[in-house]
Write a protein that holds these residues in place. Structure first.
Motif, short mmCIF file in Angstrom:
data_model
loop_
_atom_site.label_atom_id
_atom_site.label_comp_id
_atom_site.label_asym_id
_atom_site.label_seq_id
_atom_site.Cartn_x
_atom_site.Cartn_y
_atom_site.Cartn_z
N ALA A 36 0.91 -1.18 -0.12
CA ALA A 36 0.00 -0.03 -0.01
C ALA A 36 0.66 1.29 0.02
O ALA A 36 0.60 2.16 -0.71
N ALA A 90 2.42 1.60 -3.47
CA ALA A 90 1.64 1.94 -4.37
C ALA A 90 1.28 3.62 -4.32
O ALA A 90 0.85 3.94 -5.66
N LEU A 91 0.97 3.86 -3.28
CA LEU A 91 0.71 5.47 -2.99
C LEU A 91 1.91 6.41 -3.39
O LEU A 91 1.87 7.31 -3.94
N PHE A 111 3.78 5.12 -7.20
CA PHE A 111 3.18 5.23 -8.39
C PHE A 111 1.79 5.91 -8.19
O PHE A 111 1.01 5.77 -9.45
N ALA A 112 1.64 6.61 -7.21
CA ALA A 112 0.34 7.38 -7.10
C ALA A 112 -1.00 6.55 -7.41
O ALA A 112 -2.07 7.03 -8.11
N VAL A 113 -1.08 5.32 -7.16
CA VAL A 113 -2.37 4.71 -7.30
C VAL A 113 -3.64 5.26 -6.39
O VAL A 113 -3.31 5.76 -5.36
N PRO A 114 -4.63 5.27 -6.99
CA PRO A 114 -5.82 6.00 -6.46
C PRO A 114 -6.09 5.20 -5.27
O PRO A 114 -6.14 4.04 -5.12
N VAL A 117 -8.60 2.49 -5.02
CA VAL A 117 -8.00 1.20 -5.36
C VAL A 117 -7.50 0.28 -4.45
O VAL A 117 -7.43 -0.72 -4.21
N VAL A 118 -6.45 1.03 -3.67
CA VAL A 118 -5.71 0.56 -2.63
C VAL A 118 -6.52 -0.09 -1.60
O VAL A 118 -6.12 -1.44 -1.37
N VAL A 159 -8.15 -3.38 -2.84
CA VAL A 159 -7.18 -4.52 -3.21
C VAL A 159 -6.84 -5.11 -1.80
O VAL A 159 -6.88 -6.23 -1.70
N TYR A 205 -5.02 11.57 0.11
CA TYR A 205 -5.97 11.65 -1.00
C TYR A 205 -6.68 13.06 -0.97
O TYR A 205 -6.55 13.62 -2.07
N SER A 261 2.71 6.72 3.87
CA SER A 261 2.68 7.53 2.75
C SER A 261 2.58 9.10 3.15
O SER A 261 2.96 10.09 2.88
#
Length: 457
Positions: free
Chosen positions: A161, A164-165, A168-171, A174-175, A178, A275, A383
């Motif tokens: 997690a 990803a944040l 890669f700035a995954v929304p 979504v984190v 998953v 976010y 993060s």
């Protein structure tokens, strides 16, 4: 799966009078400093240990459900227990009183910041508060990790997690999704990886027995009624603002954005702030990166959920882009509107789902998904801590190649901020000071540095 509890509610005579409960919830609301951990601890002491209104296992079950929901889990826990005691009116009063002192306090502090934030004294105060927040977030990572990461699989979810944040700035939604799926899969294939033992409860019998079901059954009529009333209460103010100020106004943008954020704010304020900060700073330009840290510092000094920082964000954004309204009017309306759309869903989720959750106690799939989400929250908070540290301790950042990670520019280090952050870390981790006491000393250090002429900006 454990068998369904008996459907015999606690005797009506055992339930405390509603007036007594209102006074108790008001007293609880004045002690809710220090984030969700401190707030839950207050309710544990007041409701479980001292008043014995609810037993330990029932309290943990309610807390686990609220942690699974988007929104501030401590406020939702208060709403849930209030509902257990006195039905819908009990839930509304308990949850409402939980946030009311913080709403009023942060509204006043936001106005003070807008009116006097450019003065040397106020700038110096925030220069002391912001580095303390970096240490506070680090402490939050430690506390949540100690409770949530009980095995290698959960550590892996937390690390994934974070990467990803941060990289890669995954929304954020979504984190969370998953992580919940990963927890569910672990529960099916490796149950021991997500198992948690509940502590024993050796106190006298509580008012709400652990094995008794709430008398309010989850009927279709009740569900539709709560859903309709909740959606109307949630959507009508946003629609009214859009009609009066236009669909492109700052007020409408804030109402829509924070309405959406309210349904993805899993893991509490710390988890969602990454976010919110990304959207408020980068997408909409409502405030500067450093001001997010100042807003959290203000929220830390007031009672109530830390997610109240969104009130500060809305106040500043509307004041600076009021459209055709007076700036102060726009700021106050935006502050109250965002508070409303942030917390109405919390009431809706609890009052809608509580009768069903009462009959799902012991459901392993639900517990496993929650465990996965809680593990991911550790990475999310880490993060956020990295984001705050970079923007607080350094004046400039550089982007790490094709990745989304922002790295500090070593030439832009802020010595005063680094020193105060180090002091805050010692106070919190070594001396075990409270959050409020630590913030007070760090604010005094920032003020002293500013008055001495040291660079604090």
């Amino acid at each position: 799966m454990t068998p369904e509890p008996t459907a015999t509610p606690a005797p009506a005579t055992a339930v405390p009078p509603f007036r007594t409960a209102v006074r108790a919830w008001f007293l609880v609301s004045l002690q809710t400093f220090g984030g969700p951990a401190g707030q839950i601890a207050v309710m544990q002491r007041e409701l479980v240990d001292e008043r014995r209104w609810i037993g330990q296992r029932r309290f943990l079950h309610a807390m686990n459900y609220c942690m699974l929901l988007p929104g501030p889990e401590a406020q939702q826990l208060a709403t849930y227990v209030g509902w257990l005691l006195h039905g819908t009116r009990g839930g509304l009063v308990a949850g409402g009183l939980f946030v009311l002192p913080g709403v009023l306090a942060l509204l006043a502090l936001s106005a003070v910041y807008v009116a006097f934030g450019s003065t040397v004294a106020v700038t110096a105060l925030f220069a002391g508060l912001a580095p303390a927040v970096v240490a506070i977030v680090a402490q939050a990572v430690q506390r949540v990790a100690r409770r949530a990461l009980t095995g290698r699989a959960l550590v892996a979810i937390a690390v994934a997690a974070f990467l990803a944040l941060a990289l890669f700035a995954v929304p954020f939604p979504v984190v969370v999704l998953v992580a919940g799926l990963a927890g569910w899969l672990l529960g099916r294939r490796r149950p021991a990886a997500v198992a948690h033992a509940a502590p024993a409860d050796d106190g006298p019998p509580p008012v709400i027995a652990d094995d008794a079901l709430h008398a309010e059954r989850p009927t279709a009529r009740r569900t539709l009624t709560v859903l309709a009333v909740g959606l109307l209460a949630w959507g009508v103010p946003v629609a009214a603002v859009a009609l009066l100020t236009g669909t492109g106004s700052t007020l409408t943008q804030q109402g829509l954005f924070f309405s959406g954020a309210a349904v993805v704010t899993f893991g509490g304020a710390y988890a969602v702030l990454a976010y919110v900060a990304q959207a408020a700073v980068t997408t909409y330009g409502w405030l500067a990166p450093g001001e997010m840290v100042r807003g959290l510092a203000l929220a830390e000094t007031t009672p109530g959920p830390l997610i109240m920082v969104v009130q500060f964000v809305a106040f500043l954004g509307a004041f600076r882009a009021p459209g055709g309204l007076d700036p102060w009017t726009a700021a106050v309306v935006a502050s109250l509107l965002v508070t409303w759309v942030t917390f109405v869903p919390s009431f809706l989720f609890v009052l809608l789902g509580a009768p069903y959750i009462e009959r799902l106690r012991g459901n392993r799939s639900l517990s496993s998904a929650l465990t996965g989400i809680t593990a991911a929250v550790v990475g999310v908070i880490a993060s956020l801590g990295l984001y705050f540290a970079v923007h607080t301790l350094f004046s400039d950042t550089v982007t790490a190649g094709p990745l989304a990670l922002e790295l500090p520019d070593p030439t832009g280090v802020r010595p005063v901020a680094v020193a105060i952050a180090a002091v805050a870390a010692v106070l919190l981790f070594r001396l075990r000071w409270s959050v409020l006491r630590t913030l007070g000393l760090c604010a005094a250090l920032g003020l002293a540095a500013g008055l001495a002429g040291l660079p604090v900006g």
